[in-house]
Design a protein around this motif. Sequence first.
Motif, mmCIF file in Angstrom:
data_model
loop_
_atom_site.group_PDB
_atom_site.id
_atom_site.type_symbol
_atom_site.label_atom_id
_atom_site.label_comp_id
_atom_site.label_asym_id
_atom_site.label_seq_id
_atom_site.Cartn_x
_atom_site.Cartn_y
_atom_site.Cartn_z
ATOM 1 N N ILE A 1 35.817 37.177 32.072
ATOM 2 C CA ILE A 1 36.917 36.413 32.667
ATOM 3 C C ILE A 1 38.256 37.085 32.367
ATOM 4 O O ILE A 1 39.107 37.248 33.252
ATOM 5 C CB ILE A 1 36.902 34.953 32.158
ATOM 6 N N PHE A 2 38.460 37.497 31.120
ATOM 7 C CA PHE A 2 39.722 38.160 30.778
ATOM 8 C C PHE A 2 39.855 39.497 31.505
ATOM 9 O O PHE A 2 40.951 39.869 31.939
ATOM 10 C CB PHE A 2 39.840 38.341 29.270
ATOM 11 N N GLN A 3 38.751 40.203 31.671
ATOM 12 C CA GLN A 3 38.800 41.444 32.441
ATOM 13 C C GLN A 3 39.131 41.157 33.906
ATOM 14 O O GLN A 3 39.875 41.912 34.551
ATOM 15 C CB GLN A 3 37.457 42.180 32.343
ATOM 16 N N ALA A 4 38.594 40.054 34.434
ATOM 17 C CA ALA A 4 38.875 39.687 35.827
ATOM 18 C C ALA A 4 40.342 39.320 36.020
ATOM 19 O O ALA A 4 40.935 39.626 37.063
ATOM 20 C CB ALA A 4 37.978 38.518 36.249
ATOM 21 N N LEU A 5 40.929 38.671 35.009
ATOM 22 C CA LEU A 5 42.354 38.334 35.098
ATOM 23 C C LEU A 5 43.205 39.600 35.164
ATOM 24 O O LEU A 5 44.212 39.649 35.886
ATOM 25 C CB LEU A 5 42.760 37.465 33.909
ATOM 26 N N LEU A 6 42.797 40.621 34.407
ATOM 27 C CA LEU A 6 43.498 41.899 34.487
ATOM 28 C C LEU A 6 43.324 42.525 35.867
ATOM 29 O O LEU A 6 44.279 43.041 36.456
ATOM 30 C CB LEU A 6 42.969 42.854 33.411
ATOM 31 N N LYS A 7 42.104 42.459 36.371
ATOM 32 C CA LYS A 7 41.823 43.082 37.667
ATOM 33 C C LYS A 7 42.631 42.435 38.779
ATOM 34 O O LYS A 7 43.067 43.117 39.724
ATOM 35 C CB LYS A 7 40.323 42.980 37.968
ATOM 36 N N ARG A 8 42.852 41.138 38.673
ATOM 37 C CA ARG A 8 43.639 40.446 39.704
ATOM 38 C C ARG A 8 45.049 40.997 39.800
ATOM 39 O O ARG A 8 45.669 40.960 40.858
ATOM 40 C CB ARG A 8 43.684 38.941 39.415
#
Length: 261
Positions: free
Chosen positions: A67-74
């Motif tokens: 989830i934290f990686q996805a927030l960065l990707k966004r």
Amino acid sequence: MLSARSLFQEIIDDDESFRLFCSIAASGEAQGGWENGRIAALVPAGMRDLAPKITRHGADEDKHGRIFQALLKRRDLPSVEVPPETDYTMLLEKQGIGLPHEKLKRDEPLTERDIIVYLSHSRVTEQRAADQMDMLVKYFGDHPELGKAIRMICNDEDNHLAYCHEELLRLAYAGHGRLIQRTLRESALTEIRIYRDVSLAVMTHMGRLLRWPKAKSLALKAGIHAMYAYERAGGWRRMVDLEMPERRDALGGPATPAPAF
């Protein structure tokens, strides 16, 4: 005026500080996922009923890392290398909080004592995680970018904490109360010191990225030291009390899948 809400708002509004925050969080969660996965695989024969719950605990933490990686990707931001002085999980492990990685890398069954120590350590660290997520949900639960993620993580952390309470009470009733209480106390007193040191290190890095004036940095550091003094004087006791949770068998089912971001 300095407040937890204004401070975190400042961090998430800036790409570089947000990048560091998410990278630290993702790294810690990924490590916790690995540790729980190995513990589940090495549970002694007499405690195999715990393996599915430990597995779910690890799966939840892996999910939080994603989830934290996805927030960065966004935001189209790559993760950054986590400064060692901000690595809460590794610093705890170096101080004996958590089963040693060398032991977890071996394919040898753990002992009943190892599992009791693992659950006691988890009870302490999950209290910290649950407190932090409660604070974030209070201030940012409706945030358009972060709200969905932090609400899910908060619910998982509450489940993890409930699981630790329930399993430790069961083991205490089975005759392990002295070991549990001694381990909880030692863990809590170590954790509050490591949390202070990590908080100071994180604030130093954030202050550099956000160009905080010296007075602001000093005020934040004073607040961290004051919190440590409170916890050292008795606030640590909230991390060692055991009570039967309202959420029973909190990790008894499959892990909740991560939402799409």
